[in-house]
Design a protein around this motif. Structure first.
Motif, PDB file in Angstrom:
ATOM      1  N   GLU A 295       0.832  -1.205   0.000  1.00 27.68           N
ATOM      2  CA  GLU A 295       0.000   0.000   0.000  1.00 27.68           C
ATOM      3  C   GLU A 295       0.872   1.262   0.000  1.00 27.68           C
ATOM      4  O   GLU A 295       0.610   2.212  -0.733  1.00 27.68           O
ATOM      5  N   LYS A 296       1.923   1.251   0.809  1.00 29.07           N
ATOM      6  CA  LYS A 296       2.836   2.393   0.871  1.00 29.07           C
ATOM      7  C   LYS A 296       3.530   2.609  -0.475  1.00 29.07           C
ATOM      8  O   LYS A 296       3.649   3.742  -0.952  1.00 29.07           O
ATOM      9  N   ALA A 297       3.959   1.528  -1.114  1.00 32.29           N
ATOM     10  CA  ALA A 297       4.631   1.624  -2.414  1.00 32.29           C
ATOM     11  C   ALA A 297       3.682   2.205  -3.468  1.00 32.29           C
ATOM     12  O   ALA A 297       4.094   3.028  -4.293  1.00 32.29           O
ATOM     13  N   ARG A 298       2.412   1.785  -3.431  1.00 30.27           N
ATOM     14  CA  ARG A 298       1.442   2.330  -4.394  1.00 30.27           C
ATOM     15  C   ARG A 298       1.208   3.819  -4.160  1.00 30.27           C
ATOM     16  O   ARG A 298       1.113   4.596  -5.116  1.00 30.27           O
ATOM     17  N   ARG A 299       1.125   4.242  -2.874  1.00 27.67           N
ATOM     18  CA  ARG A 299       0.939   5.670  -2.571  1.00 27.67           C
ATOM     19  C   ARG A 299       2.119   6.492  -3.074  1.00 27.67           C
ATOM     20  O   ARG A 299       1.943   7.576  -3.645  1.00 27.67           O
ATOM     21  N   LEU A 300       3.346   5.994  -2.843  1.00 29.16           N
ATOM     22  CA  LEU A 300       4.541   6.718  -3.298  1.00 29.16           C
ATOM     23  C   LEU A 300       4.590   6.813  -4.813  1.00 29.16           C
ATOM     24  O   LEU A 300       4.926   7.860  -5.369  1.00 29.16           O
TER      25      LEU A 300
ATOM     26  N   LYS B 162       3.279  14.220  -9.303  1.00 30.13           N
ATOM     27  CA  LYS B 162       4.290  15.275  -9.350  1.00 30.13           C
ATOM     28  C   LYS B 162       4.797  15.454 -10.780  1.00 30.13           C
ATOM     29  O   LYS B 162       4.928  16.578 -11.270  1.00 30.13           O
ATOM     30  N   ASN B 163       5.057  14.338 -11.466  1.00 30.44           N
ATOM     31  CA  ASN B 163       5.534  14.407 -12.849  1.00 30.44           C
ATOM     32  C   ASN B 163       4.464  14.977 -13.768  1.00 30.44           C
ATOM     33  O   ASN B 163       4.759  15.750 -14.674  1.00 30.44           O
ATOM     34  N   LEU B 164       3.204  14.614 -13.522  1.00 37.86           N
ATOM     35  CA  LEU B 164       2.108  15.142 -14.322  1.00 37.86           C
ATOM     36  C   LEU B 164       1.995  16.647 -14.132  1.00 37.86           C
ATOM     37  O   LEU B 164       1.824  17.403 -15.093  1.00 37.86           O
ATOM     38  N   SER B 165       2.122  17.071 -12.895  1.00 41.55           N
ATOM     39  CA  SER B 165       2.035  18.501 -12.593  1.00 41.55           C
ATOM     40  C   SER B 165       3.162  19.270 -13.288  1.00 41.55           C
ATOM     41  O   SER B 165       2.958  20.359 -13.827  1.00 41.55           O
ATOM     42  N   LYS B 166       4.375  18.704 -13.288  1.00 37.96           N
ATOM     43  CA  LYS B 166       5.497  19.356 -13.988  1.00 37.96           C
ATOM     44  C   LYS B 166       5.212  19.446 -15.486  1.00 37.96           C
ATOM     45  O   LYS B 166       5.472  20.467 -16.122  1.00 37.96           O
ATOM     46  N   GLY B 167       4.651  18.370 -16.042  1.00 35.28           N
ATOM     47  CA  GLY B 167       4.334  18.351 -17.471  1.00 35.28           C
ATOM     48  C   GLY B 167       3.303  19.391 -17.837  1.00 35.28           C
ATOM     49  O   GLY B 167       3.410  20.057 -18.871  1.00 35.28           O
ATOM     50  N   ILE B 168       2.306  19.566 -16.983  1.00 34.79           N
ATOM     51  CA  ILE B 168       1.265  20.571 -17.248  1.00 34.79           C
ATOM     52  C   ILE B 168       1.859  21.970 -17.186  1.00 34.79           C
ATOM     53  O   ILE B 168       1.554  22.827 -18.015  1.00 34.79           O
ATOM     54  N   LYS B 169       2.738  22.219 -16.205  1.00 36.40           N
ATOM     55  CA  LYS B 169       3.385  23.533 -16.099  1.00 36.40           C
ATOM     56  C   LYS B 169       4.223  23.814 -17.338  1.00 36.40           C
ATOM     57  O   LYS B 169       4.213  24.924 -17.868  1.00 36.40           O
ATOM     58  N   MET B 170       4.977  22.802 -17.795  1.00 28.74           N
ATOM     59  CA  MET B 170       5.819  22.983 -18.988  1.00 28.74           C
ATOM     60  C   MET B 170       4.952  23.260 -20.202  1.00 28.74           C
ATOM     61  O   MET B 170       5.270  24.128 -21.013  1.00 28.74           O
ATOM     62  N   LEU B 171       3.841  22.558 -20.313  1.00 29.28           N
ATOM     63  CA  LEU B 171       2.935  22.759 -21.439  1.00 29.28           C
ATOM     64  C   LEU B 171       2.355  24.170 -21.394  1.00 29.28           C
ATOM     65  O   LEU B 171       2.285  24.853 -22.418  1.00 29.28           O
ATOM     66  N   GLY B 172       1.974  24.599 -20.181  1.00 30.97           N
ATOM     67  CA  GLY B 172       1.421  25.956 -20.029  1.00 30.97           C
ATOM     68  C   GLY B 172       2.425  27.021 -20.441  1.00 30.97           C
ATOM     69  O   GLY B 172       2.082  27.984 -21.132  1.00 30.97           O
TER      70      GLY B 172
ATOM     71  N   LYS C 286       2.055   6.763  -6.838  1.00 30.48           N
ATOM     72  CA  LYS C 286       1.007   7.691  -7.267  1.00 30.48           C
ATOM     73  C   LYS C 286       1.452   9.136  -7.043  1.00 30.48           C
ATOM     74  O   LYS C 286       1.231   9.996  -7.894  1.00 30.48           O
ATOM     75  N   ALA C 287       2.110   9.391  -5.912  1.00 31.16           N
ATOM     76  CA  ALA C 287       2.590  10.744  -5.619  1.00 31.16           C
ATOM     77  C   ALA C 287       3.632  11.180  -6.650  1.00 31.16           C
ATOM     78  O   ALA C 287       3.609  12.320  -7.124  1.00 31.16           O
ATOM     79  N   ARG C 288       4.541  10.269  -6.996  1.00 28.92           N
ATOM     80  CA  ARG C 288       5.556  10.588  -8.015  1.00 28.92           C
ATOM     81  C   ARG C 288       4.901  10.870  -9.357  1.00 28.92           C
ATOM     82  O   ARG C 288       5.279  11.791 -10.075  1.00 28.92           O
ATOM     83  N   SER C 289       3.919  10.048  -9.694  1.00 30.15           N
ATOM     84  CA  SER C 289       3.211  10.212 -10.961  1.00 30.15           C
ATOM     85  C   SER C 289       2.497  11.558 -11.008  1.00 30.15           C
ATOM     86  O   SER C 289       2.553  12.266 -12.014  1.00 30.15           O
TER      87      SER C 289
END
Length: 130
Positions: free
Chosen positions: A98-103, A110-120, A105-108
């Motif tokens: 469960e902890k590994a899945r949460r981590l 974070k990477n998605l958020s960076k991608g959206i900022k770069m796209l913006g 998901k958090a990394r994913s």
């Protein structure tokens, strides 16, 4: 006085005795747990299912269902093993998974958020250049 019909046995000398065999405690194989139908169960009932197995009782209904379901699957897999893990080891495994899945998901996220900022910023640069 000894009756003629009684048999008298001599006690063996201590040197004649064989060492006692070590007793090995053999646990009976665990019995499989039946699959639970989670449909219609309230959060309190799901928490009770988890508590009965020694699992954490926090989280929403979907987390509780997933946690209990994973534990039952692991437990039943251990029933087929020649050296089954203990219940406490299975609980630790469920928590670690469960902890590994949460981590992950958090990394994913974070990477998605960076991608959206770069796209913006790319879109803003494009709009400024035209």
């Amino acid at each position: 006085e000894i009756d003629d019909e009684e048999e008298v046995l001599d006690a063996p000398d201590i040197d004649d005795r064989k060492p006692a065999a070590k007793k090995i405690k053999v646990n009976p194989p665990p019995t499989r747990k039946s699959k639970t139908n989670y449909h219609g169960l309230k959060k309190k009932q799901l928490q009770q299912l988890c508590a009965n197995e020694g699992l954490p009782t926090t989280g929403d209904e979907s987390e509780l269902k997933a946690r209990h379901s994973e534990y039952i699957m692991l437990y039943n897999c251990e029933c087929d093993s020649s050296h089954p893990r203990s219940v406490s080891e299975l609980v630790k495994q469920v928590k670690a998974n469960e902890k590994a899945r949460r981590l992950a998901k958090a990394r994913s996220n974070k990477n998605l958020s960076k991608g959206i900022k770069m796209l913006g910023s790319t879109i803003a640069e494009y709009n400024d250049g035209t």
